[in-house]
Scaffold this active site. Sequence first.
Site, PDB file in Angstrom:
ATOM      1  N   HIS A 163     119.119 -54.783  -0.168  1.00 56.58           N
ATOM      2  CA  HIS A 163     120.495 -54.256  -0.094  1.00 56.58           C
ATOM      3  C   HIS A 163     121.289 -54.955   1.009  1.00 56.58           C
ATOM      4  CE1 HIS A 163     118.905 -50.841  -2.507  1.00 56.58           C
ATOM      5  NE2 HIS A 163     117.848 -51.018  -1.738  1.00 56.58           N
ATOM      6  N   SER A 284     138.217 -78.612   8.126  1.00 53.00           N
ATOM      7  CA  SER A 284     139.428 -77.979   7.608  1.00 53.00           C
ATOM      8  C   SER A 284     140.628 -78.823   8.005  1.00 53.00           C
ATOM      9  CB  SER A 284     139.564 -76.579   8.202  1.00 53.00           C
ATOM     10  OG  SER A 284     140.912 -76.152   8.132  1.00 53.00           O
ATOM     11  N   LYS A 290     136.317 -75.907  12.145  1.00 52.53           N
ATOM     12  CA  LYS A 290     135.549 -75.533  10.961  1.00 52.53           C
ATOM     13  C   LYS A 290     134.444 -76.524  10.594  1.00 52.53           C
ATOM     14  CE  LYS A 290     135.939 -72.377   8.699  1.00 52.53           C
ATOM     15  NZ  LYS A 290     136.895 -72.016   7.662  1.00 52.53           N
ATOM     16  N   GLU A 297     128.743 -73.970  -1.686  1.00 52.20           N
ATOM     17  CA  GLU A 297     129.764 -73.212  -2.428  1.00 52.20           C
ATOM     18  C   GLU A 297     129.967 -73.803  -3.817  1.00 52.20           C
ATOM     19  OE1 GLU A 297     133.032 -71.806   0.622  1.00 52.20           O
ATOM     20  OE2 GLU A 297     132.231 -73.750   1.192  1.00 52.20           O
TER      21      GLU A 297
END
Length: 465
Positions: A163, A284, A290, A297
């Site tokens: 969970h 970024s 970043k 992804e």
Amino acid sequence: MTTGEGAPSHKLWGGRFSSGPSPLLEAVNRSIGVDVRLWPFDIQLSQAWAESLGAAGVIPAAESRVLVAGLDAVRRRLEAGVAPGPADEDIHTLIDRLLHEEVGEPASRLHTGRSRNDQVATATRLWTLDACRRLDGAVRGLQEVMVRTAERLEDALLPAYTHLQRAQPVSGAHWMLSHFWPLARDRRRLAAAAAGAGVMPLGSGAVAGSAFPVPREFLRERLGFAALSPNSIDAVADRDFVAETLFALTLLATHLSRLAEDMILFGSGEFGFLRFGDAFSTGSSMMPQKRNPDVFEIARGSAARLLGDLTTVLATLKGLPSGYNKDLQDDKRPLFDGVDTMLLVLPAAAGALDEVTFDTARMRAAVSAGLMATDLADYLVDRGVTFRDAHGAVGRLVREAEAAGVELDGLPPASFAAAHPGFGADVRDALKPERSLARRELPGGTGPAAVREQLAAARAAISAA
Ligand code: ARG
């Protein structure tokens, strides 16, 4: 190019029509942009077809040899990059046109007894067999990185989650290998999809079977298929192998997506378990600090793409009457897309994983004493208490620790004694995560010896397949 805009078109059909096709029909019907990449397999099967026509005495042996040699010349032109013309409907038409340019009239004999229906099904199967081999290599490459990563993490500890809540301590290698075994199953599924593709439709003609006594067994052997299709109607429309390949890839992509999700979470500042390497991270355009895990992804996103490809094929198949239907022409778009996507993503994911550095101190720090609650209950079970009573006693300790704002190991010995008389002075040892791992030496468990065996099994699985 001999056929350009406005040049006379080379067609494999058309005699029964008095007027030519509408440009709109040609535009919607044309598949050369997608199926051109079938050419090596179309040439291979056409050469085998020419040979079998000669062997069966359907065409003179000399002409059969001319066709085989002519197709060699066509192969060289395609290798050299000859471009399809706007009038080439599909790859079969293009190769037929080029063969006419190479050998003249004998080229008109090649299509004897065959149809593009059995031809395209055969070429697509050959392409798929080759794709499955390449995919297997790519999955294997990722598995090798996973084993290497697991070796790096053998002594590391981190929480296992259920969970997405910290659950129990496990070894880093155990976590990494939890992503390895799904890939071992994916490779088996890919091999099964390849076995499904290994059935030869050639000789089925348009739908009823070739009217010429072509030696199908010779063709099968020549082309490396394992079996002959048993029914010509089924053979020209059977795209199970496309669906099976895409299902295997969809599940593979789903597994990569779950790996990616772990990596992305663990790489976040909040977890801080790992850091993405320079070669596989992006920055970024606005935020100079970043370090983004784009590869993971994109791997996660590719599962959605594969699911779309699989759904496209299944939806196409479900409504078709028996025999070939032109809807089937669009099987290749999702098949190629799915295979291309995974052949792009797998090596990138392997490279990105190989470059990750793990912060084993942060991983270890996340293994708080609260994760030992089950082991604490097991401590009482070892001393004859039922698990239910033990669970209740530890539950009371957890509540007390929460109220006091400490971890389980921050409670005084008096609290343990009060929670259950079975707790002795040695209870502190039961709160050590290493103890928790050491108790789990059964096969498939996270004990150090069990994980060593698991690693050996993983290495063996890589070389066995
Ligand atoms: N390009 C077609 C395909 O991929 C070839 C088969 C054409 N067959 C036909 N009956 N028109 O399906």
